[in-house]
Design a protein around this motif. Structure first.
Motif: not given
Length: 441
Positions: A76-83, A107-113, A191-197
């Motif tokens: 749900l958030s990139t903040q989970q990386k510290t959990a 990319a995850l920040f953009a997607l989970t928004a 093209v301007r904002n790639p959504v790619q993992l």
């Protein structure tokens, strides 16, 4: 266990999910992965999106980790990386998840928004019916997308965009243009904002697993071996030459030495060996006196020394051996001979500087379980298991010590105990500079 929870030593640093929008996103991802949903209005999640409250609600504490393999995750958030990662079945899982989040953070920040990202740590094993299956684990691949398939749709749009730009008559292909417009409405401008993992996979050859009572598998070594916390005879025939259990202390010591996996604490660069050993002595002292009705929590260095003097006759061999080692370190005393069959032997070691240092420190903590600080840092599942049967005096001491000494500076404590200083580099040659005469000669 309630005392551990209240002090933040258990279920600490989890992410609170409280907004209706995030709960709704979580439910979409949960249904997408498992076909289940939660009715809880708020809950806490770990790095993988697992929630102990939802596990209790569903009556399934492996709802994101069926059979203990191919762990699923919800971000749900990139903040989970510290959990933390709760209920880990493999020592590599949290590191893989954290690296995946860090490598794809933008990319995850953009997607989970806008949506939750759901995924899975995929390997070729789907059950752990026998220990032999562990040897089929070679690589772990991370698969992830939003519940709406934004990443997959972005890949389709990129392919169609490349087709539009490369084909000569694409300007007249109304169907292609219409498909691009429809996909762009779902994904935005890729093209301007790639959504790619990034496609990520991780080799998994040396690891610990909670399966079969706890196993340490070292395949990628000059001298491979498997070490079990249980009975090695119950594992059957395995495709590896050396299988040890924790009673094989001499053989484990040789395995660690032959592979250059450990170093004596007293020979480690940049550490205060005397302070580390004295602290281990305090932990052994507490273990020895915990059932004697002596209050232990809150005692300082002078108090612990007086207790040791007063009760020296009941202290175990480990205490006296480490005391001799401290005397050698600080007072030029005689070198104590502590062989691998001595109860204190593994208390004197730490992992050397190599890729599997965390795994080796985990193994060492199981071989020296009275060192409660190393046990808590390196092997939390075993720490929580042993904690339940400790006397109340030891529980109080451990919680007070870890809260006061470790929680306030986790990174500093880890560095002091397990950090490795770089080797001394050869000094750069000093270049001779011509002497320049000043105005006075």
């Amino acid at each position: 266990m309630k005392r551990l929870v209240e002090s933040g030593l258990m279920f600490g640093n989890l992410i609170h999910v409280s907004s209706p929008a995030l709960v709704e996103r979580y439910n979409r991802a949960l249904e997408h992965l498992t076909g289940k949903t939660t009715k809880l209005p708020d809950f806490y999640i770990d790095i993988s999106g697992y929630s102990p409250e939802i596990g209790h609600e569903l009556g399934d504490y492996l709802y994101l980790n069926h059979a203990g393999v191919n762990r699923q995750f919800i971000l749900l958030s990139t903040q989970q990386k510290t959990a933390p990662l709760l209920g880990a079945k493999f020592s590599t899982s949290r590191g893989i998840l954290r690296q995946f989040i860090e490598e794809n953070e933008a990319a995850l920040f953009a997607l989970t928004a806008r949506d939750a990202v759901a995924g899975e740590l995929v390997n070729s094993v789907f059950d752990m019916s026998s220990p032999e299956r562990l040897f089929d684990l070679r690589r772990v691949r991370v698969e992830a997308d939003t519940t709406g398939g934004a990443v997959q749709q972005a890949e389709k749009l990129k392919a169609k965009t490349d087709q539009f730009l490369s084909e000569e008559d694409a300007w007249f292909d109304d169907v292609l243009i219409a498909e691009m417009i429809e996909l762009a409405g779902q994904t935005g401008d890729v093209v301007r904002n790639p959504v790619q993992l990034k496609e990520m996979s991780f080799e998994q050859r040396n690891f610990w697993t909670a399966h079969f009572g706890g196993l340490y598998l070292f395949q990628q070594m000059d001298h491979p071996a498997l070490i079990t916390s249980g009975d090695k005879d119950g594992l059957g025939d395995l495709p590896i030459k050396y299988v040890f259990d924790l009673t094989d202390r001499n053989r484990i010591a040789k395995f660690l030495e032959y592979n250059d996996l450990v170093q004596p604490v007293v020979k480690a660069r940049g550490v205060n060996a005397g302070a580390i050993l004295r602290q281990k002595m305090d932990f052994i002292l507490v273990d020895a006196l915990a059932g004697e009705g002596i209050p232990l929590a809150g005692r300082g260095r002078v108090d612990m020394r007086r207790l040791a003097s007063r009760h020296a006759s009941v202290l175990p061999e480990e205490f006296h051996a480490l005391a001799s080692l401290v005397n050698w370190v600080e007072n030029d005393g005689l070198w104590p001979r502590i062989t691998s069959d001595h109860p204190a032997y593994f208390y004197t070691l730490r992992a050397a500087d190599h890729a599997d240092a965390d795994l080796i420190n985990m193994l060492l903590s199981e071989l020296s379980p009275k060192d409660i600080r190393q046990l808590f840092i390196c092997h939390k599942p075993l720490f929580y298991h042993l904690y339940q049967n400790w006397p109340e005096a030891k529980k109080a001491y451990v919680v007070e010590f870890l809260t006061r000494e470790y929680q306030i500076d986790k990174a500093g404590a880890r560095q002091a105990l397990f950090g490795h200083e770089p080797e001394m580099a050869e000094p750069e040659p000093v270049r001779a500079t011509p002497r320049v005469k000043g105005p006075w000669g």
